[in-house]
Motif scaffolding. Structure first.
Motif, PDB file in Angstrom:
ATOM      1  N   LEU A 126      -1.975  10.106  -4.562  1.00  0.00           N
ATOM      2  CA  LEU A 126      -2.500   8.711  -4.296  1.00  0.00           C
ATOM      3  C   LEU A 126      -1.388   7.882  -3.511  1.00  0.00           C
ATOM      4  O   LEU A 126      -0.177   7.706  -4.066  1.00  0.00           O
ATOM      5  N   PHE A 127      -1.851   7.119  -2.796  1.00  0.00           N
ATOM      6  CA  PHE A 127      -0.957   6.169  -2.119  1.00  0.00           C
ATOM      7  C   PHE A 127      -1.443   4.430  -1.913  1.00  0.00           C
ATOM      8  O   PHE A 127      -3.024   4.324  -1.966  1.00  0.00           O
ATOM      9  N   GLY A 128      -0.760   3.829  -1.714  1.00  0.00           N
ATOM     10  CA  GLY A 128      -1.183   2.404  -1.528  1.00  0.00           C
ATOM     11  C   GLY A 128      -2.132   1.959  -2.728  1.00  0.00           C
ATOM     12  O   GLY A 128      -1.833   2.062  -4.012  1.00  0.00           O
ATOM     13  N   ILE A 129      -3.092   1.119  -2.273  1.00  0.00           N
ATOM     14  CA  ILE A 129      -4.233   0.785  -3.374  1.00  0.00           C
ATOM     15  C   ILE A 129      -4.704   1.703  -4.292  1.00  0.00           C
ATOM     16  O   ILE A 129      -5.315   1.472  -5.400  1.00  0.00           O
TER      17      ILE A 129
ATOM     18  N   TYR B 243      -6.327  14.588   8.488  1.00  0.00           N
ATOM     19  CA  TYR B 243      -7.460  14.151   7.960  1.00  0.00           C
ATOM     20  C   TYR B 243      -8.693  15.109   7.787  1.00  0.00           C
ATOM     21  O   TYR B 243      -8.669  15.853   8.804  1.00  0.00           O
TER      22      TYR B 243
ATOM     23  N   ILE C 172      -5.559  11.127  -1.149  1.00  0.00           N
ATOM     24  CA  ILE C 172      -6.397   9.898  -0.965  1.00  0.00           C
ATOM     25  C   ILE C 172      -5.829   8.953   0.185  1.00  0.00           C
ATOM     26  O   ILE C 172      -4.667   8.473  -0.179  1.00  0.00           O
ATOM     27  N   ILE C 173      -6.552   8.658   1.105  1.00  0.00           N
ATOM     28  CA  ILE C 173      -5.900   7.878   2.315  1.00  0.00           C
ATOM     29  C   ILE C 173      -6.732   6.391   2.211  1.00  0.00           C
ATOM     30  O   ILE C 173      -7.967   6.503   2.724  1.00  0.00           O
ATOM     31  N   PRO C 174      -6.367   5.661   1.574  1.00  0.00           N
ATOM     32  CA  PRO C 174      -7.136   4.369   1.720  1.00  0.00           C
ATOM     33  C   PRO C 174      -6.899   3.711   2.972  1.00  0.00           C
ATOM     34  O   PRO C 174      -5.847   4.187   3.675  1.00  0.00           O
ATOM     35  N   PRO C 175      -7.465   2.285   3.314  1.00  0.00           N
ATOM     36  CA  PRO C 175      -7.332   1.883   4.576  1.00  0.00           C
ATOM     37  C   PRO C 175      -5.751   1.770   5.057  1.00  0.00           C
ATOM     38  O   PRO C 175      -5.006   1.259   4.216  1.00  0.00           O
ATOM     39  N   VAL C 176      -5.461   2.237   6.126  1.00  0.00           N
ATOM     40  CA  VAL C 176      -3.938   2.218   6.540  1.00  0.00           C
ATOM     41  C   VAL C 176      -3.638   0.675   7.269  1.00  0.00           C
ATOM     42  O   VAL C 176      -4.373   0.229   7.589  1.00  0.00           O
ATOM     43  N   SER C 177      -2.172   0.454   7.005  1.00  0.00           N
ATOM     44  CA  SER C 177      -2.020  -0.874   7.309  1.00  0.00           C
ATOM     45  C   SER C 177      -0.376  -0.900   7.629  1.00  0.00           C
ATOM     46  O   SER C 177       0.164  -1.922   7.725  1.00  0.00           O
ATOM     47  N   GLY C 178      -0.160   0.312   8.601  1.00  0.00           N
ATOM     48  CA  GLY C 178       1.366   0.192   9.002  1.00  0.00           C
ATOM     49  C   GLY C 178       1.476  -0.749  10.170  1.00  0.00           C
ATOM     50  O   GLY C 178       0.379  -1.414  10.606  1.00  0.00           O
ATOM     51  N   GLY C 179       2.755  -0.906  10.747  1.00  0.00           N
ATOM     52  CA  GLY C 179       2.867  -1.740  11.996  1.00  0.00           C
ATOM     53  C   GLY C 179       3.203  -3.126  11.362  1.00  0.00           C
ATOM     54  O   GLY C 179       3.285  -3.478  10.480  1.00  0.00           O
TER      55      GLY C 179
ATOM     56  N   LEU D 132     -13.530  -0.384  -1.220  1.00  0.00           N
ATOM     57  CA  LEU D 132     -12.475  -0.653  -0.103  1.00  0.00           C
ATOM     58  C   LEU D 132     -13.289  -0.471   1.321  1.00  0.00           C
ATOM     59  O   LEU D 132     -14.496  -0.234   1.534  1.00  0.00           O
ATOM     60  N   SER D 133     -12.375  -0.997   2.427  1.00  0.00           N
ATOM     61  CA  SER D 133     -12.965  -1.027   3.569  1.00  0.00           C
ATOM     62  C   SER D 133     -13.205   0.563   4.321  1.00  0.00           C
ATOM     63  O   SER D 133     -14.300   0.717   5.226  1.00  0.00           O
TER      64      SER D 133
END
Lengths: 139, 80
Positions: free
Chosen positions: B5-8, B58, B73-80, B47-48
């Motif tokens: 699990l990552f992020g949110i 993926y 699990i890949i929630p919406p990515v937000s790098g950059g 989630l979006s």
């Protein structure tokens, strides 16, 4: 020979970027640096924290570098993303390319950052004074 | 068998890994995993977007989950 630099790092070292992208056959280098912005929708940001699914992020970044090299004639390509806590104005991501003529590296640079933001499994949490938010998580 | 699990997603579950055995019905495909996640943790439905990675790629909805696969699990990515 094409050289690509794809990394996830604790700290972006901008001083080394020129050296990495420099190539004798290139007539130009185009670089984009993403930084921590102090305000989001008028609210003051204290810091950002980045988390990566590192193994997959590196794979996706490599795919982006490969695709860019197929689409444009590039001499060198670089994608680096930072993880950990970053303060206002600090660099968090750098992408760039070098090519014989500037059209190719400008176009590639835009593609590198746009695709990275769309595909690479890295997450950013914005810390404000009284709350924190995972960016883009909710519609 | 565990799910990373990552992020949110980590905040929603309250842990950084989730055992596949913890679901009522053990999911066999990516689609079933998403359904089980939303059933057990309704916040996933808010989630979006929600993607699943199998062996750090993926994965499509129909992808089978086999023991030994690395699932995330890949929630919406937000790098950059």
């Amino acid at each position: 020979m094409k050289e690509m630099n794809v990394e996830i790092v604790p700290q972006i070292e901008l001083g080394k970027v020129y050296e990495t992208l420099s190539h004798p056959e290139s007539g130009g280098i185009c670089v984009f640096v993403g930084t921590v912005r102090e305000f989001t929708k008028g609210e003051q940001v204290v810091s950002l924290e980045f988390e990566a699914y590192e193994q997959m992020a590196l794979k996706e970044m490599q795919k982006i570098a490969d695709t860019a090299s197929e689409k444009w004639k590039l001499d060198r390509v670089l994608l680096q993303h930072a993880v950990g806590v970053k303060s206002v104005a600090e660099p968090v991501v750098v992408v760039g390319a070098s090519s014989a003529h500037r059209e190719a590296c400008f176009a590639a640079c835009r593609f590198l950052i746009d695709t990275l933001k769309e595909k690479v499994p890295i997450w950013k949490k914005e810390f404000f004074k009284n709350k924190s938010v995972w960016v883009s998580a909710h519609p | 068998m565990e799910v990373l699990l990552f992020g949110i997603a980590k905040d929603i579950v309250g842990a950084s890994v989730l055992a596949m055995e913890s679901f009522e019905k053990r999911p066999d495909t990516v689609k079933e995993l998403k359904q089980e996640l939303e059933r057990s943790f309704p916040d996933f439905g808010k989630l979006s977007s929600l993607a699943i990675a199998v062996n750090s790629e993926y994965a499509e909805e129909g992808t089978q989950l086999r023991s030994g696969d690395e699932i995330a699990i890949i929630p919406p990515v937000s790098g950059g």
